[in-house]
Design a protein around this motif. Structure first.
Motif, mmCIF file in Angstrom:
data_model
loop_
_atom_site.group_PDB
_atom_site.id
_atom_site.type_symbol
_atom_site.label_atom_id
_atom_site.label_comp_id
_atom_site.label_asym_id
_atom_site.label_seq_id
_atom_site.Cartn_x
_atom_site.Cartn_y
_atom_site.Cartn_z
ATOM 1 N N GLY A 206 0.787 -1.244 0.000
ATOM 2 C CA GLY A 206 0.000 0.000 0.000
ATOM 3 C C GLY A 206 0.808 1.278 0.000
ATOM 4 N N GLY A 207 2.046 1.224 0.386
ATOM 5 C CA GLY A 207 2.878 2.442 0.378
ATOM 6 C C GLY A 207 4.035 2.292 1.351
ATOM 7 N N VAL A 208 5.142 2.976 1.053
ATOM 8 C CA VAL A 208 6.324 2.878 1.926
ATOM 9 C C VAL A 208 6.265 3.993 2.980
ATOM 10 N N HIS A 219 13.327 9.850 -10.824
ATOM 11 C CA HIS A 219 12.716 8.869 -9.922
ATOM 12 C C HIS A 219 12.104 9.515 -8.680
ATOM 13 N N ALA A 220 12.391 10.798 -8.467
ATOM 14 C CA ALA A 220 11.960 11.425 -7.212
ATOM 15 C C ALA A 220 10.431 11.489 -7.099
ATOM 16 N N GLU A 221 9.775 11.965 -8.153
ATOM 17 C CA GLU A 221 8.325 12.153 -8.018
ATOM 18 C C GLU A 221 7.581 10.827 -7.814
ATOM 19 N N PRO A 222 7.868 9.782 -8.628
ATOM 20 C CA PRO A 222 7.181 8.515 -8.337
ATOM 21 C C PRO A 222 7.507 7.969 -6.949
ATOM 22 N N ALA A 223 8.713 8.222 -6.461
ATOM 23 C CA ALA A 223 9.055 7.751 -5.108
ATOM 24 C C ALA A 223 8.219 8.497 -4.067
ATOM 25 N N LEU A 224 8.070 9.820 -4.255
ATOM 26 C CA LEU A 224 7.233 10.611 -3.329
ATOM 27 C C LEU A 224 5.802 10.077 -3.328
ATOM 28 N N ARG A 225 5.307 9.780 -4.521
ATOM 29 C CA ARG A 225 3.922 9.296 -4.633
ATOM 30 C C ARG A 225 3.748 7.890 -4.066
ATOM 31 N N ALA A 226 4.849 7.184 -3.859
ATOM 32 C CA ALA A 226 4.760 5.831 -3.276
ATOM 33 C C ALA A 226 4.672 5.870 -1.753
ATOM 34 N N LEU A 227 4.825 7.093 -1.148
ATOM 35 C CA LEU A 227 4.789 7.190 0.323
ATOM 36 C C LEU A 227 3.362 7.028 0.843
ATOM 37 N N PHE A 229 0.525 7.253 4.232
ATOM 38 C CA PHE A 229 0.127 8.290 5.190
ATOM 39 C C PHE A 229 1.293 8.593 6.139
ATOM 40 N N GLN A 230 1.611 9.883 6.311
ATOM 41 C CA GLN A 230 2.682 10.350 7.196
ATOM 42 C C GLN A 230 4.068 9.811 6.814
ATOM 43 N N GLY A 231 4.243 9.531 5.516
ATOM 44 C CA GLY A 231 5.552 9.074 5.047
ATOM 45 C C GLY A 231 6.575 10.198 5.042
ATOM 46 N N ARG A 232 7.869 9.820 5.116
ATOM 47 C CA ARG A 232 8.972 10.808 5.133
ATOM 48 C C ARG A 232 9.865 10.594 3.918
ATOM 49 N N TYR A 233 10.169 11.703 3.230
ATOM 50 C CA TYR A 233 11.026 11.664 2.036
ATOM 51 C C TYR A 233 12.365 12.288 2.425
ATOM 52 N N ASN A 254 -1.789 13.173 2.377
ATOM 53 C CA ASN A 254 -1.323 12.108 3.265
ATOM 54 C C ASN A 254 -0.375 12.588 4.352
ATOM 55 N N ASN A 255 -0.295 13.922 4.577
ATOM 56 C CA ASN A 255 0.545 14.449 5.672
ATOM 57 C C ASN A 255 1.993 13.992 5.562
#
Ligand code: NAP
Length: 323
Positions: A206-208, A219-227, A229-233, A254-255
């Motif tokens: 469901g998400g990292v 690769h940055a934007e798809p990685a951000l979108r893979a986060l 709820f409350q994910g950290r980049y 998703n905060n």
């Protein structure tokens, strides 16, 4: 003694090898016989002129060293000839000997080879700082590591696993993904061929929770979108050469949080805290909980080739120069 010298900024092939007098420690100084010098992306950028810090010319490159104390100057306490050491020199370690301030030195644990130690501090301290000081992580969380077969990438996987996280490796080649799996990655994504966001979401259910990015670029934007709820980049660097722009609506959704990491400037401003941080990481190596890979080696005379191979993406894991 022989040392590598940079007389003008430009392609690493311009580096020259020169013979100079052996070094003598002055008051308060230590001379280290170099057994291995870490080859870092930042070293390559300093030589090409692409780094924020531009040393006066000529200079001897090489920011990280492992070796044996050869001699100590008047007033130096706590160090003696024969001590096995590692340390961040900033410059100067692409040489058979380097003159240092003893405050940069750490004792090299028995469990570590000179090669492992010479590539350790910059990559492992950065990742240990990222995951224990710049954000908090909880066992069972999942981290997606971009450029997972590189120096920062492999350290990210090792530190993440030591902290009880699950690691998904993303890299460009089978060889780099195999190295990441050997380091303990639980799953892999070939990000030049597969859809990074979709695969990261599938593999994490469901998400990292975290993204570790020292690569930047597309690769940055798809990685951000893979986060989730409350994910950290975690932003570490731009090895791809392209500084990405992240869409802030996907930070809001998703905060999520974007965390910048500049370990070098923190270490410079907080030397005691950094000593403690590196000490903690070395203790984890001694305890068998961190496993820095044995690096590939180049002779000192081939410093230019080593830096070029790094810049041209041909290296898996870490490499060191061996005088
Ligand atoms: N913020 C900090 O505190 C901090 C500390 C240390 C290092 N860094 C930075 O982190 C970055 C990575 O350092 P590193 O030592 O891990 O380097 P590295 O060992 O060379 O790894 C970088 C990875 O980036 C990927 N990459 C994608 N496009 C690339 C390109 N055009 N050229 C080169 N590599 C490319 C490669 O993986 P694939 O081939 O799999 O894509 C490569 O394995 C550097 O920018 C460095 O300055 C930052």
């Amino acid at each position: 003694m022989r040392r590598v010298v940079c007389r003008e900024l430009g392609p690493p092939d311009n580096l020259e090898l020169e013979e100079v007098e052996r070094l003598e420690p002055g008051p308060g100084q230590v001379v280290v016989d170099v057994r291995a010098a870490g080859v870092n992306f930042a070293d390559a950028l300093i030589v090409t002129g692409g780094y924020q810090m531009k040393p006066p010319l000529p200079f001897v490159p090489g920011s990280e060293v492992a070796g044996v104390v050869q001699g100590v100057g008047d007033g130096v306490e706590g160090w003696a000839a024969g001590d096995r050491v590692l340390g961040m020199t900033g410059l100067g370690s692409f040489a058979e000997q380097v003159l240092v301030d003893p405050s940069i030195l750490l004792h090299l644990p028995e469990a570590m080879s000179f090669g492992q130690a010479a590539g350790f501090i910059q990559s492992y301290a950065t990742m240990f700082f990222s995951l224990t000081r710049r954000t908090t992580v909880s066992p069972g969380e999942t981290v997606l590591v971009l450029g997972a077969g590189g120096g920062i990438g492999l350290a990210a996987i090792d530190v993440a696993r030591a902290l009880g996280l699950r690691a998904i490796a993303a890299a460009s080649s089978k060889e780099k993904l195999a190295a990441a799996e050997a380091m303990g990655a639980d799953a892999s994504i070939a990000y030049e061929d597969e859809d990074l966001k979709t695969r990261a979401r599938e593999l994490s259910g469901g998400g990292v929770d975290l993204v570790v990015d020292a690569v930047g670029g597309r690769h940055a934007e798809p990685a951000l979108r893979a986060l989730r709820f409350q994910g950290r980049y975690i932003v570490l660097g731009f090895a791809s050469g392209t500084i990405p722009s992240l869409p802030l609506n996907h930070v809001l959704l998703n905060n999520r949080t974007v965390v910048g990491v500049d370990w070098g400037s923190w270490a410079f401003q907080h030397p005691e805290e950094n000593r403690q941080l590196v000490g903690e990481a070395l203790d984890l190596v001694a305890a068998g909980r961190l496993h820095p890979a044995e690096p590939g080696t180049y002779p000192l005379a081939e410093a230019g080739r080593a830096l070029t191979d790094l810049l041209e993406r041909r290296i898996t894991g870490k490499v060191v120069l061996v005088p």
